[in-house]
Motif scaffolding. Structure first.
Motif, PDB file in Angstrom:
ATOM      1  N   LEU A 145      -0.691  -9.486   5.612  1.00 10.01           N
ATOM      2  CA  LEU A 145       0.172 -10.544   4.347  1.00 10.01           C
ATOM      3  C   LEU A 145       0.609  -9.576   3.070  1.00 10.01           C
ATOM      4  O   LEU A 145      -0.296  -8.348   3.039  1.00 10.01           O
ATOM      5  N   GLN A 146       1.322 -10.058   2.459  1.00 10.18           N
ATOM      6  CA  GLN A 146       1.621  -9.088   1.077  1.00 10.18           C
ATOM      7  C   GLN A 146       1.539 -10.233  -0.247  1.00 10.18           C
ATOM      8  O   GLN A 146       1.943 -11.563  -0.011  1.00 10.18           O
ATOM      9  N   ILE A 147       1.119  -9.805  -1.031  1.00  6.51           N
ATOM     10  CA  ILE A 147       0.874 -10.999  -1.904  1.00  6.51           C
ATOM     11  C   ILE A 147       1.492  -9.934  -3.422  1.00  6.51           C
ATOM     12  O   ILE A 147       1.592  -8.837  -3.804  1.00  6.51           O
ATOM     13  N   SER A 148       2.341 -10.826  -3.912  1.00  4.53           N
ATOM     14  CA  SER A 148       3.419 -10.365  -5.257  1.00  4.53           C
ATOM     15  C   SER A 148       3.389 -11.453  -6.451  1.00  4.53           C
ATOM     16  O   SER A 148       2.860 -12.575  -6.186  1.00  4.53           O
ATOM     17  N   MET A 149       3.603 -10.933  -7.673  1.00  3.46           N
ATOM     18  CA  MET A 149       3.812 -11.807  -8.586  1.00  3.46           C
ATOM     19  C   MET A 149       5.018 -11.622  -9.307  1.00  3.46           C
ATOM     20  O   MET A 149       5.310 -10.566  -9.421  1.00  3.46           O
ATOM     21  N   PHE A 150       5.742 -12.785  -9.768  1.00  4.94           N
ATOM     22  CA  PHE A 150       6.958 -12.731 -10.643  1.00  4.94           C
ATOM     23  C   PHE A 150       6.762 -13.396 -12.022  1.00  4.94           C
ATOM     24  O   PHE A 150       6.105 -14.396 -12.032  1.00  4.94           O
ATOM     25  N   PRO A 151       7.444 -13.026 -13.052  1.00  9.95           N
ATOM     26  CA  PRO A 151       7.275 -13.631 -14.265  1.00  9.95           C
ATOM     27  C   PRO A 151       8.126 -15.261 -13.910  1.00  9.95           C
ATOM     28  O   PRO A 151       9.278 -15.225 -13.286  1.00  9.95           O
ATOM     29  N   LYS A 152       7.745 -15.935 -14.716  1.00 11.51           N
ATOM     30  CA  LYS A 152       8.171 -17.529 -14.650  1.00 11.51           C
ATOM     31  C   LYS A 152       9.482 -17.614 -15.221  1.00 11.51           C
ATOM     32  O   LYS A 152      10.468 -18.483 -14.753  1.00 11.51           O
ATOM     33  N   ASP A 153       9.633 -17.190 -16.454  1.00  9.72           N
ATOM     34  CA  ASP A 153      10.676 -17.507 -17.130  1.00  9.72           C
ATOM     35  C   ASP A 153      11.711 -16.435 -17.663  1.00  9.72           C
ATOM     36  O   ASP A 153      12.551 -16.225 -18.580  1.00  9.72           O
ATOM     37  N   ARG A 154      11.547 -15.262 -16.852  1.00  9.21           N
ATOM     38  CA  ARG A 154      12.466 -13.915 -17.082  1.00  9.21           C
ATOM     39  C   ARG A 154      12.704 -13.349 -15.790  1.00  9.21           C
ATOM     40  O   ARG A 154      11.720 -13.470 -15.144  1.00  9.21           O
ATOM     41  N   LEU A 155      13.455 -12.225 -15.754  1.00  3.01           N
ATOM     42  CA  LEU A 155      13.525 -11.566 -14.669  1.00  3.01           C
ATOM     43  C   LEU A 155      12.494 -10.418 -14.893  1.00  3.01           C
ATOM     44  O   LEU A 155      12.127 -10.012 -15.972  1.00  3.01           O
ATOM     45  N   PRO A 156      12.014  -9.792 -13.709  1.00  4.06           N
ATOM     46  CA  PRO A 156      11.081  -8.804 -13.724  1.00  4.06           C
ATOM     47  C   PRO A 156      11.608  -7.450 -14.137  1.00  4.06           C
ATOM     48  O   PRO A 156      12.712  -7.161 -13.720  1.00  4.06           O
ATOM     49  N   TRP A 157      10.763  -6.643 -14.879  1.00  3.86           N
ATOM     50  CA  TRP A 157      11.082  -5.279 -14.820  1.00  3.86           C
ATOM     51  C   TRP A 157      11.012  -4.644 -13.825  1.00  3.86           C
ATOM     52  O   TRP A 157      10.444  -5.112 -12.835  1.00  3.86           O
ATOM     53  N   SER A 158      11.805  -3.587 -13.790  1.00  2.00           N
ATOM     54  CA  SER A 158      11.779  -2.905 -12.402  1.00  2.00           C
ATOM     55  C   SER A 158      10.214  -2.441 -11.943  1.00  2.00           C
ATOM     56  O   SER A 158       9.712  -1.796 -12.523  1.00  2.00           O
ATOM     57  N   GLY A 159      10.112  -3.082 -10.878  1.00  2.00           N
ATOM     58  CA  GLY A 159       8.634  -2.622 -10.170  1.00  2.00           C
ATOM     59  C   GLY A 159       7.683  -3.563 -10.594  1.00  2.00           C
ATOM     60  O   GLY A 159       6.520  -3.602 -10.113  1.00  2.00           O
ATOM     61  N   GLU A 160       7.824  -4.267 -11.527  1.00  2.00           N
ATOM     62  CA  GLU A 160       6.815  -5.207 -12.056  1.00  2.00           C
ATOM     63  C   GLU A 160       6.323  -6.102 -10.930  1.00  2.00           C
ATOM     64  O   GLU A 160       7.274  -6.804 -10.235  1.00  2.00           O
ATOM     65  N   GLY A 161       5.085  -6.430 -10.984  1.00  2.00           N
ATOM     66  CA  GLY A 161       4.424  -7.318  -9.797  1.00  2.00           C
ATOM     67  C   GLY A 161       4.878  -6.926  -8.423  1.00  2.00           C
ATOM     68  O   GLY A 161       4.720  -8.042  -7.559  1.00  2.00           O
TER      69      GLY A 161
ATOM     70  N   ALA B 196       5.038  -6.121  -4.492  1.00  2.00           N
ATOM     71  CA  ALA B 196       3.845  -6.597  -3.262  1.00  2.00           C
ATOM     72  C   ALA B 196       3.108  -5.687  -3.208  1.00  2.00           C
ATOM     73  O   ALA B 196       3.132  -4.185  -3.165  1.00  2.00           O
ATOM     74  N   VAL B 197       1.999  -6.261  -2.787  1.00  2.00           N
ATOM     75  CA  VAL B 197       0.431  -5.032  -2.316  1.00  2.00           C
ATOM     76  C   VAL B 197       0.171  -6.077  -1.173  1.00  2.00           C
ATOM     77  O   VAL B 197       0.135  -7.043  -0.686  1.00  2.00           O
ATOM     78  N   ARG B 198      -0.695  -4.992  -0.303  1.00  2.00           N
ATOM     79  CA  ARG B 198      -1.191  -5.774   0.725  1.00  2.00           C
ATOM     80  C   ARG B 198      -2.700  -5.721   0.402  1.00  2.00           C
ATOM     81  O   ARG B 198      -3.407  -4.753   0.028  1.00  2.00           O
ATOM     82  N   PRO B 199      -3.498  -6.958   0.798  1.00  2.00           N
ATOM     83  CA  PRO B 199      -4.832  -7.028   0.385  1.00  2.00           C
ATOM     84  C   PRO B 199      -5.814  -6.069   1.494  1.00  2.00           C
ATOM     85  O   PRO B 199      -5.105  -5.653   2.493  1.00  2.00           O
ATOM     86  N   GLN B 200      -6.761  -5.524   1.041  1.00  2.00           N
ATOM     87  CA  GLN B 200      -8.043  -4.882   1.783  1.00  2.00           C
ATOM     88  C   GLN B 200      -8.366  -5.734   3.005  1.00  2.00           C
ATOM     89  O   GLN B 200      -8.217  -6.884   2.928  1.00  2.00           O
ATOM     90  N   PRO B 201      -8.889  -5.168   4.083  1.00  3.46           N
ATOM     91  CA  PRO B 201      -9.288  -6.106   4.997  1.00  3.46           C
ATOM     92  C   PRO B 201     -10.357  -7.166   4.568  1.00  3.46           C
ATOM     93  O   PRO B 201     -10.569  -8.266   5.247  1.00  3.46           O
ATOM     94  N   SER B 202     -11.076  -6.824   3.489  1.00  2.00           N
ATOM     95  CA  SER B 202     -11.905  -7.918   2.961  1.00  2.00           C
ATOM     96  C   SER B 202     -11.193  -9.009   2.305  1.00  2.00           C
ATOM     97  O   SER B 202     -11.689  -9.903   1.830  1.00  2.00           O
ATOM     98  N   GLY B 203      -9.638  -8.786   1.852  1.00  3.47           N
ATOM     99  CA  GLY B 203      -9.066  -9.693   0.924  1.00  3.47           C
ATOM    100  C   GLY B 203      -8.839  -9.278  -0.249  1.00  3.47           C
ATOM    101  O   GLY B 203      -8.007  -9.777  -1.062  1.00  3.47           O
TER     102      GLY B 203
END
Length: 194
Positions: free
Chosen positions: A157-173, A175-182
């Motif tokens: 899976l991939q985990i990402s974060m995005f700003p709630k009330d604005r557009l993200p800055w280029s590359g902000e947040g 997506a990353v893949r968690p390590q096998p440990s999570g």
């Protein structure tokens, strides 16, 4: 002594309203043609906001944005570039709620600096305290799977974060893949609600 307002065209005009909240939406659907829609520009009391940016390297070119706040969204009003320590002034603001944001761009998301302040324009010019840039933040966590045993690997899976009330800055947040440990870490977050 109170500053006299300048009567001028506002920077962003919504038909019949000075803010997005009071505007009437214009709904367009595929194949629609709308006629008789006149955009009449009017003048209003307008004021200026001034601020400066601190915390960047000397000579750095910074991006400054003034945006209008509303319950639904943030609408960009004006953008400017300024060098470190220099004052920035944006005029033509009608009374209302605004924010001002400074970003020190970089191709490396981890080295972007950011600052944001909010202000209200009523009946005079506004001097916002200097915007002090801060380094990007990171969120560290662990992805867990409900009812999984301790030795089961995390699914792909991939985990990402995005700003709630604005557009993200280029590359902000991004997506990353968690390590096998999570375990995971998302870097380059400029601050605010995500």
């Amino acid at each position: 002594k109170e500053e006299q307002p300048v009567f001028a065209d506002v920077r962003t005009y919504y038909p019949g309203a000075l803010s997005r909240d009071g505007a009437t939406p214009l709904v367009l659907r595929a194949g629609d043609r709308i006629e008789g829609f006149d955009l009449v520009l009017t003048s209003a009391r307008t004021f200026c906001v001034t601020s400066s940016v601190r915390g960047a390297s000397v000579g750095a070119i910074l991006s400054v944005t003034v945006f209008q706040l509303s319950p639904q969204s943030q609408s960009s009003i004006a953008e400017a570039t300024v060098t470190h320590g220099k004052e920035v002034e944006v005029c033509g603001l009608a009374p209302g709620n605004y924010g001002i944001r400074a970003i020190s761009p970089s191709s490396d998301t981890d080295s972007i600096s950011y600052s944001q302040e909010y202000f209200v324009v009523t009946n005079r010019a506004v001097n916002v305290p200097p915007l002090v840039l801060s380094q990007p933040q990171q969120v560290v966590g662990k992805a867990l799977v409900a009812d999984a045993t301790a030795d089961e690997p995390i699914p792909d899976l991939q985990i990402s974060m995005f700003p709630k009330d604005r557009l993200p800055w280029s590359g902000e947040g991004k997506a990353v893949r968690p390590q096998p440990s999570g375990a995971f870490a998302i870097r380059g977050l400029l601050g605010g609600d995500y």
